[in-house]
Design an enzyme around this catalytic site. Structure first.
Site, PDB file in Angstrom:
ATOM      1  NE  ARG A 234      -3.954  -2.081   0.255  1.00 41.48           N
ATOM      2  CZ  ARG A 234      -4.816  -2.414  -0.694  1.00 41.48           C
ATOM      3  NH1 ARG A 234      -4.658  -1.917  -1.910  1.00 41.48           N
ATOM      4  NH2 ARG A 234      -5.805  -3.239  -0.458  1.00 41.48           N
ATOM      5  CB  SER A 235       4.367   1.907  -0.789  1.00 41.57           C
ATOM      6  OG  SER A 235       4.512   1.233  -2.040  1.00 41.57           O
ATOM      7  CE  LYS A 237       4.322  -3.025  -4.558  1.00 42.73           C
ATOM      8  NZ  LYS A 237       3.333  -2.872  -3.458  1.00 42.73           N
ATOM      9  CB  SER A 238       0.176  -0.329  -8.319  1.00 41.74           C
ATOM     10  OG  SER A 238       0.663  -1.617  -7.996  1.00 41.74           O
ATOM     11  CB  THR A 256       2.603 -11.522 -12.378  1.00 38.71           C
ATOM     12  OG1 THR A 256       2.656 -10.661 -11.229  1.00 38.71           O
ATOM     13  CG2 THR A 256       3.406 -10.911 -13.508  1.00 38.71           C
ATOM     14  CG  HIS A 273      -4.522  -2.724  -9.324  1.00 35.47           C
ATOM     15  ND1 HIS A 273      -3.178  -2.637  -9.606  1.00 35.47           N
ATOM     16  CD2 HIS A 273      -4.618  -2.761  -7.976  1.00 35.47           C
ATOM     17  CE1 HIS A 273      -2.490  -2.630  -8.463  1.00 35.47           C
ATOM     18  NE2 HIS A 273      -3.350  -2.705  -7.478  1.00 35.47           N
ATOM     19  NE  ARG A 274      -9.142  -6.816 -14.679  1.00 39.10           N
ATOM     20  CZ  ARG A 274      -9.654  -8.033 -14.587  1.00 39.10           C
ATOM     21  NH1 ARG A 274     -10.866  -8.196 -14.078  1.00 39.10           N
ATOM     22  NH2 ARG A 274      -8.971  -9.084 -15.008  1.00 39.10           N
TER      23      ARG A 274
END
Length: 402
Positions: A234-235, A237-238, A256, A273-274
């Site tokens: 939860r940083s 990064k994504s 992945t 995310h989507r």
């Protein structure tokens, strides 16, 4: 064709009046920005903002030669006072072309949000595109009115990165186009962080009062071909990884993690995310990364290497001490080398995401410690092949390399 930016900020300016956010608190002195307005060859003014005459004077110019004033976006609040000698501001209907006596050609570009964009062609053929805040051209397609490359594009890169992606998709923005971020608001801290974010999109910002020559090459930092984004749980990064490619069309998102049928918490993460991703991106779910890295094509966003490692450790039997000692470790090392070699040889733009786990609590189990150690080795091997490596902590990106 010469362009002077009388301002480069959002319509309310930066810092915003009466705003106490951290960005506004630090947007002082050289980082302060007036509302965006462009003076083209001293004859054409795109957007009339408060204090435009003083801004021109500070930049060493006068508005006395302006023969046309065009507005791009609705101006909220009281009307802006028109300085003495300036013609009344107007707006060209979408799709219409105007030919001022100055020798420029100005075409109004329809937007997908309130406002009008302007494509300006100079007397010597240079092409400039100026878009309003939070706006992107509507109905872009190959062979459209944007056929051919612009020499300079000024747009809301931070607020509408997809506008830049759309222009790139039809060839209106190419490798030599000077992409300038304007309408800058309190979305990104000023200074180094703003420069880093814009460089990742192949864009740059200039200070208020800057005068630029359209068509003259500017040394904008190249978008890194390979970037590794590290961070803890939860940083952010994504989000950081996705932000790096949102101004480019046709990105292939490589997940992945698989679907994990029956795991509702995992399904919720995947859905979040989507929903964040641009609609033009494609998604594939696979851990077979080497073939993708060896192909030419659209940029890849691989999220994430830590799940790839789990899959590979499953495949080589790394969790069993006996199998690990009897060839499992050697097999894993070979797979990691193969991946690192594929990253090194990649010809397409690649952004990879991985977890940084080496700074936390030492795992209580031998398998947990093995995974932590192997992930550290994997991250180091891939980082060695990337032009840029970023560590994300509490949503803040720290550049480790590049």
């Amino acid at each position: 064709m010469e362009v002077t930016l009388l301002g480069t900020g959002a319509p309310a300016g930066l810092p915003r009046p009466d705003c106490s956010c951290a960005v506004c608190a630090t947007s002082l002195g050289a980082h302060a920005r007036a509302a965006t307005a462009l003076l083209v060859d001293g004859a054409l003014l795109l957007d009339l903002t408060p204090g435009a005459a003083f801004a021109a004077a500070r930049a060493g110019h006068s508005l006395s030669g302006v023969g046309q004033v065009l507005l791009t976006h609705p101006h909220d609040g009281p009307p802006v006072e028109v300085p003495a000698g300036l013609p009344q501001p107007g707006r060209v209907p979408d799709g219409r072309e105007l030919a001022p006596l100055t020798g420029h050609r100005v075409r109004a570009v329809a937007m997908d949000a309130p406002g009008t964009g302007y494509a300006v062609t100079g007397p010597d053929g240079q092409r400039l595109l100026y878009l309003p805040p939070r706006g992107a051209p509507a109905g872009l397609e190959e062979g459209s009115e944007h056929a051919g490359r612009y020499d300079m594009v000024l747009l809301d890169v931070v607020g509408r990165p997809d506008a830049l992606a759309k222009l790139r998709a039809v060839g209106a923005v190419g490798p030599t186009t000077d992409v300038l971020a304007v309408h800058l608001d309190h979305d990104v801290p000023p200074g180094a962080e703003l420069g880093r974010r814009l460089a990742a999109a192949g864009a740059r910002a200039v200070p208020d009062g800057a005068t630029l020559t359209v068509g003259v090459y500017e040394d904008v930092p190249d978008v890194p071909r390979r970037t590794l984004v590290l961070g803890g749980a939860r940083s952010g990064k994504s989000v950081e990884a996705e932000r790096r490619l949102e101004s480019f069309p046709d990105v292939l998102y490589v997940a992945t993690g698989g679907t994990r049928g029956g795991d509702t918490e995992w399904a919720s993460r995947v859905s979040a995310h989507r929903e964040r991703r641009p609609g033009s991106w494609r998604t594939t779910e696979t851990c077979d990364l080497v073939p993708l890295l060896s192909q030419d094509g659209a940029p890849l966003l691989i999220d994430c290497l830590s799940l790839w490692l789990t899959d590979v450790m499953d495949a080589v039997g790394a969790w069993d001490d006996a199998v690990w000692a009897d060839g499992g470790e050697k097999a894993l090392r070979a797979r990691v080398r193969e991946l690192a070699d594929a990253v090194r040889a990649a010809r397409r733009t690649v952004v990879l995401v991985s977890n940084e786990v080496g700074s936390g609590i030492v795992p209580a189990t031998a398998s947990g410690r093995r995974y932590r150690d192997e992930l550290g080795r994997l991250n180091a091997a891939v980082a060695a092949e990337c032009e840029q490596v970023v560590l994300v902590v509490a949503g803040q990106a720290l550049v480790l390399r590049g």
